[in-house]
Design a protein around this motif. Structure first.
Motif, PDB file in Angstrom:
ATOM      1  N   THR A 126      22.748 -31.974  26.192  1.00 51.55           N
ATOM      2  CA  THR A 126      23.689 -31.800  25.086  1.00 51.55           C
ATOM      3  C   THR A 126      25.124 -31.716  25.592  1.00 51.55           C
ATOM      4  OG1 THR A 126      21.990 -30.615  23.841  1.00 51.55           O
ATOM      5  CG2 THR A 126      24.277 -30.221  23.168  1.00 51.55           C
ATOM      6  N   VAL A 127      26.037 -32.318  24.826  1.00 51.48           N
ATOM      7  CA  VAL A 127      27.470 -32.174  25.112  1.00 51.48           C
ATOM      8  C   VAL A 127      28.072 -31.359  23.976  1.00 51.48           C
ATOM      9  CG1 VAL A 127      29.687 -33.396  25.183  1.00 51.48           C
ATOM     10  CG2 VAL A 127      27.743 -34.321  26.424  1.00 51.48           C
ATOM     11  N   PHE A 128      28.833 -30.317  24.329  1.00 50.01           N
ATOM     12  CA  PHE A 128      29.488 -29.495  23.302  1.00 50.01           C
ATOM     13  C   PHE A 128      30.999 -29.624  23.483  1.00 50.01           C
ATOM     14  CE2 PHE A 128      30.839 -26.189  20.623  1.00 50.01           C
ATOM     15  CZ  PHE A 128      29.782 -25.760  19.845  1.00 50.01           C
ATOM     16  N   ILE A 129      31.670 -30.196  22.490  1.00 50.65           N
ATOM     17  CA  ILE A 129      33.126 -30.349  22.554  1.00 50.65           C
ATOM     18  C   ILE A 129      33.754 -29.303  21.634  1.00 50.65           C
ATOM     19  CG2 ILE A 129      35.085 -31.916  22.180  1.00 50.65           C
ATOM     20  CD1 ILE A 129      33.140 -34.271  22.558  1.00 50.65           C
ATOM     21  N   ASP A 130      34.551 -28.432  22.249  1.00 53.58           N
ATOM     22  CA  ASP A 130      35.200 -27.367  21.485  1.00 53.58           C
ATOM     23  C   ASP A 130      36.696 -27.677  21.410  1.00 53.58           C
ATOM     24  OD1 ASP A 130      36.044 -25.013  20.357  1.00 53.58           O
ATOM     25  OD2 ASP A 130      35.837 -23.828  22.180  1.00 53.58           O
ATOM     26  N   THR A 131      37.174 -27.987  20.217  1.00 53.24           N
ATOM     27  CA  THR A 131      38.593 -28.344  20.076  1.00 53.24           C
ATOM     28  C   THR A 131      39.423 -27.137  19.640  1.00 53.24           C
ATOM     29  OG1 THR A 131      38.528 -28.937  17.732  1.00 53.24           O
ATOM     30  CG2 THR A 131      37.932 -30.667  19.291  1.00 53.24           C
ATOM     31  N   GLU A 132      38.745 -26.030  19.301  1.00 45.00           N
ATOM     32  CA  GLU A 132      39.466 -24.887  18.749  1.00 45.00           C
ATOM     33  C   GLU A 132      39.505 -23.683  19.675  1.00 45.00           C
ATOM     34  OE1 GLU A 132      37.350 -24.419  15.002  1.00 45.00           O
ATOM     35  OE2 GLU A 132      39.020 -25.451  14.027  1.00 45.00           O
ATOM     36  N   GLY A 133      38.752 -23.747  20.748  1.00 43.96           N
ATOM     37  CA  GLY A 133      38.692 -22.621  21.682  1.00 43.96           C
ATOM     38  C   GLY A 133      37.952 -21.417  21.118  1.00 43.96           C
ATOM     39  N   THR A 134      37.057 -21.661  20.156  1.00 45.59           N
ATOM     40  CA  THR A 134      36.349 -20.526  19.552  1.00 45.59           C
ATOM     41  C   THR A 134      34.887 -20.444  20.003  1.00 45.59           C
ATOM     42  OG1 THR A 134      35.873 -21.882  17.622  1.00 45.59           O
ATOM     43  CG2 THR A 134      37.771 -20.421  17.463  1.00 45.59           C
ATOM     44  N   CYS A 135      34.427 -21.457  20.730  1.00 45.94           N
ATOM     45  CA  CYS A 135      33.029 -21.416  21.155  1.00 45.94           C
ATOM     46  C   CYS A 135      32.947 -20.917  22.585  1.00 45.94           C
ATOM     47  CB  CYS A 135      32.410 -22.794  21.042  1.00 45.94           C
ATOM     48  SG  CYS A 135      32.378 -23.317  19.336  1.00 45.94           S
ATOM     49  N   ARG A 136      31.897 -20.164  22.837  1.00 42.84           N
ATOM     50  CA  ARG A 136      31.762 -19.534  24.147  1.00 42.84           C
ATOM     51  C   ARG A 136      30.414 -19.885  24.763  1.00 42.84           C
ATOM     52  NH1 ARG A 136      36.172 -19.053  23.640  1.00 42.84           N
ATOM     53  NH2 ARG A 136      37.507 -17.394  22.905  1.00 42.84           N
ATOM     54  N   ALA A 137      30.456 -20.180  26.056  1.00 43.72           N
ATOM     55  CA  ALA A 137      29.202 -20.404  26.765  1.00 43.72           C
ATOM     56  C   ALA A 137      28.380 -19.111  26.706  1.00 43.72           C
ATOM     57  CB  ALA A 137      29.488 -20.799  28.206  1.00 43.72           C
ATOM     58  N   SER A 138      29.096 -17.952  26.716  1.00 39.21           N
ATOM     59  CA  SER A 138      28.392 -16.669  26.693  1.00 39.21           C
ATOM     60  C   SER A 138      27.671 -16.462  25.352  1.00 39.21           C
ATOM     61  CB  SER A 138      29.372 -15.527  26.929  1.00 39.21           C
ATOM     62  OG  SER A 138      30.407 -15.570  25.972  1.00 39.21           O
ATOM     63  N   ARG A 139      28.228 -16.990  24.263  1.00 37.73           N
ATOM     64  CA  ARG A 139      27.568 -16.852  22.955  1.00 37.73           C
ATOM     65  C   ARG A 139      26.288 -17.699  22.927  1.00 37.73           C
ATOM     66  NH1 ARG A 139      25.274 -14.548  19.048  1.00 37.73           N
ATOM     67  NH2 ARG A 139      25.596 -15.332  16.942  1.00 37.73           N
ATOM     68  N   ILE A 140      26.361 -18.873  23.522  1.00 37.50           N
ATOM     69  CA  ILE A 140      25.171 -19.732  23.584  1.00 37.50           C
ATOM     70  C   ILE A 140      24.083 -19.033  24.408  1.00 37.50           C
ATOM     71  CG2 ILE A 140      24.322 -21.921  24.604  1.00 37.50           C
ATOM     72  CD1 ILE A 140      26.837 -23.250  23.410  1.00 37.50           C
ATOM     73  N   LYS A 141      24.511 -18.395  25.490  1.00 36.68           N
ATOM     74  CA  LYS A 141      23.570 -17.648  26.333  1.00 36.68           C
ATOM     75  C   LYS A 141      22.925 -16.508  25.527  1.00 36.68           C
ATOM     76  CE  LYS A 141      24.322 -15.667  30.793  1.00 36.68           C
ATOM     77  NZ  LYS A 141      25.281 -15.535  31.881  1.00 36.68           N
ATOM     78  N   THR A 190      24.637 -41.030  32.263  1.00 40.31           N
ATOM     79  CA  THR A 190      24.173 -40.382  33.496  1.00 40.31           C
ATOM     80  C   THR A 190      23.313 -39.149  33.208  1.00 40.31           C
ATOM     81  OG1 THR A 190      26.320 -39.312  33.661  1.00 40.31           O
ATOM     82  CG2 THR A 190      25.972 -41.183  35.092  1.00 40.31           C
ATOM     83  N   LYS A 191      23.618 -38.460  32.094  1.00 43.24           N
ATOM     84  CA  LYS A 191      22.850 -37.236  31.796  1.00 43.24           C
ATOM     85  C   LYS A 191      21.823 -37.431  30.681  1.00 43.24           C
ATOM     86  CE  LYS A 191      26.102 -33.952  33.572  1.00 43.24           C
ATOM     87  NZ  LYS A 191      26.865 -32.747  33.425  1.00 43.24           N
ATOM     88  N   ASN A 192      21.684 -38.660  30.204  1.00 42.62           N
ATOM     89  CA  ASN A 192      20.764 -38.957  29.098  1.00 42.62           C
ATOM     90  C   ASN A 192      20.986 -38.010  27.914  1.00 42.62           C
ATOM     91  OD1 ASN A 192      18.736 -40.267  27.713  1.00 42.62           O
ATOM     92  ND2 ASN A 192      17.119 -38.980  28.573  1.00 42.62           N
ATOM     93  N   VAL A 193      22.241 -37.916  27.488  1.00 39.64           N
ATOM     94  CA  VAL A 193      22.611 -37.014  26.395  1.00 39.64           C
ATOM     95  C   VAL A 193      22.009 -37.489  25.075  1.00 39.64           C
ATOM     96  CG1 VAL A 193      24.589 -36.192  25.032  1.00 39.64           C
ATOM     97  CG2 VAL A 193      24.747 -36.305  27.526  1.00 39.64           C
ATOM     98  N   LYS A 194      21.426 -36.541  24.336  1.00 36.77           N
ATOM     99  CA  LYS A 194      20.812 -36.886  23.049  1.00 36.77           C
ATOM    100  C   LYS A 194      21.488 -36.165  21.883  1.00 36.77           C
ATOM    101  CE  LYS A 194      18.063 -39.937  24.150  1.00 36.77           C
ATOM    102  NZ  LYS A 194      18.297 -41.213  23.528  1.00 36.77           N
ATOM    103  N   LEU A 195      22.403 -35.246  22.217  1.00 34.35           N
ATOM    104  CA  LEU A 195      23.080 -34.496  21.153  1.00 34.35           C
ATOM    105  C   LEU A 195      24.534 -34.240  21.539  1.00 34.35           C
ATOM    106  CD1 LEU A 195      22.936 -32.699  18.517  1.00 34.35           C
ATOM    107  CD2 LEU A 195      22.226 -30.827  20.020  1.00 34.35           C
ATOM    108  N   ILE A 196      25.445 -34.562  20.611  1.00 37.69           N
ATOM    109  CA  ILE A 196      26.869 -34.264  20.819  1.00 37.69           C
ATOM    110  C   ILE A 196      27.306 -33.340  19.682  1.00 37.69           C
ATOM    111  CG2 ILE A 196      29.217 -35.207  20.938  1.00 37.69           C
ATOM    112  CD1 ILE A 196      28.004 -37.870  21.898  1.00 37.69           C
ATOM    113  N   CYS A 197      27.785 -32.137  20.034  1.00 36.87           N
ATOM    114  CA  CYS A 197      28.291 -31.204  19.020  1.00 36.87           C
ATOM    115  C   CYS A 197      29.809 -31.171  19.136  1.00 36.87           C
ATOM    116  CB  CYS A 197      27.740 -29.799  19.256  1.00 36.87           C
ATOM    117  SG  CYS A 197      25.957 -29.693  19.083  1.00 36.87           S
ATOM    118  N   ILE A 198      30.513 -31.237  18.025  1.00 38.56           N
ATOM    119  CA  ILE A 198      31.978 -31.175  18.056  1.00 38.56           C
ATOM    120  C   ILE A 198      32.460 -30.124  17.065  1.00 38.56           C
ATOM    121  CG2 ILE A 198      34.139 -32.476  17.930  1.00 38.56           C
ATOM    122  CD1 ILE A 198      32.469 -35.030  18.216  1.00 38.56           C
TER     123      ILE A 198
END
Ligand code: GTP
Ligand code: MG
Length: 324
Positions: A126-141, A190-198
């Motif tokens: 998965t690729v996660f694109i954060d344009t607002e700076g409100t998403c956190r890797a720690s929240r996903i964890k 290269t990473k066989n991405v199947k999901l892009i979140c923006i």
């Protein structure tokens, strides 16, 4: 690229220079853009290369049986709530660009982070694109820990391993966003991405292309990004999920002036997002999701909740009793 017989060896390095390194990335780049970027190359030659590429990858005439086969390869990812998945015809489908819109603080980013968390737990790159700076890797964890580790019997999820499936990109300006979208095919392959979140697609454009006088330019920029994402969704059989804000539109009614809420992005966005999901408040942690303007889904609603676990179903009465 050598799999295309219409490409001569002189053209390959030229295409590589503009970021085209495979038949798929050629299709995503688009014929008009390649012609514009390589004015020294005969246009007819480029057209011939594209015709062969489209045919090779199944974007040309095909029988119903062949089409059925490509359709059967589509995948679906959960939103984290069964009720929400159900109104979406199973969840977030590859080939599609699912849009979640609603007012500020309604939980759009939470929904997107839940979709990404559930996907990577299942091994989906998965690729996660954060344009607002409100998403956190720690929240996903945290979402993964609450859903799949705490109080869960074996086999537990290995956080370290799961996190490797996530590529996080912070785009602090539209310049970066444009470049990132242009370079995504390389990461996807290269990473066989199947999901892009923006999260979110339009807000950087709205803040940088400000006011009515820049509207045409903004819509053009948006259309270009959407075109790339939509082609990627199809060519790479991947799903795109993104958030969008709302604008209040005054409406007159017999009981006085009121506001209705519309997603931003106008018809340019409305045309490509499928399905569109409107999220609004339902009392406490509850949220109401509604499928709007879909070509293949009925306009249905469901209730879900935003909790520490991200987007979840409202517990049934029986589960309430079990908890009590
Ligand atoms: P904008 O990006 O500002 O438009 O808002 P949004 O729709 O993306 O809202 P967001 O997803 O940031 O959600 C905010 C809501 O989620 C608030 O109601 C918070 O209470 C709730 N929320 C955020 N983080 C947590 C959390 O860790 N635990 C719980 N229980 N709720 C959370
Ligand atoms: Mg948000």
């Amino acid at each position: 690229m050598t799999e295309l017989s219409s490409i001569d060896s002189g053209l390959i390095p030229k295409l590589e220079e503009i970021g085209v390194f495979s038949v798929e990335s050629l299709i995503v780049k688009g014929m008009n853009e390649v012609k514009a970027l390589l004015p020294e190359v005969d246009e007819k030659k480029i057209t011939r290369v594209f015709m062969e590429a489209w045919r090779k990858k199944g974007f040309w005439f095909m029988s119903a049986k062949e089409y059925e086969k490509t359709e059967s390869e589509r995948e679906v990812f959960t939103t984290g709530s069964k009720a929400l998945d159900e109104i979406l015809g199973g969840g977030i489908w590859t080939w599609n660009m699912a849009e979640f819109y609603g007012e500020q603080g309604i939980g759009k980013s939470q929904v997107l982070q839940t979709i990404a968390s559930e996907a990577i737990v299942k091994g989906v790159s998965t690729v996660f694109i954060d344009t607002e700076g409100t998403c956190r890797a720690s929240r996903i964890k945290e979402i993964i820990t609450k859903r799949h580790i705490e109080g869960v019997k074996e086999p537990k999820v290995n956080l370290e391993e799961v996190q490797k499936k996530l590529t996080f990109i912070q785009t602090i300006s539209t310049e970066i966003l444009f470049e990132v979208i242009d370079r995504l095919p390389l990461t996807v392959e290269t990473k066989n991405v199947k999901l892009i979140c923006i999260d979110s697609l339009i807000s950087p454009l709205r803040s940088e292309f400000h006011g009515r006088e820049m509207l045409a330019e903004r819509q053009f920029a948006l259309a270009r990004i959407l075109q790339k994402l939509r082609t990627m969704a199809r060519v790479y059989n991947l799903a795109v999920a993104f958030t969008n804000q709302v604008v209040a539109v005054p409406v007159q009614s017999y009981t006085g002036d009121m506001f209705s809420y519309k997603p931003t992005g106008g018809y340019v966005l409305g045309h490509v997002s499928e399905p569109r999901v409107w999220i609004r408040r339902g009392g406490g942690a509850k949220r109401i999701a509604r499928v709007v303007d879909s070509s293949w889904l009925p306009e249905r609603e469901c209730v879900f909740m935003i909790t520490d676990m991200g987007a979840v179903d409202v517990p049934s009465r029986r589960e309430d009793k079990d908890v009590a």
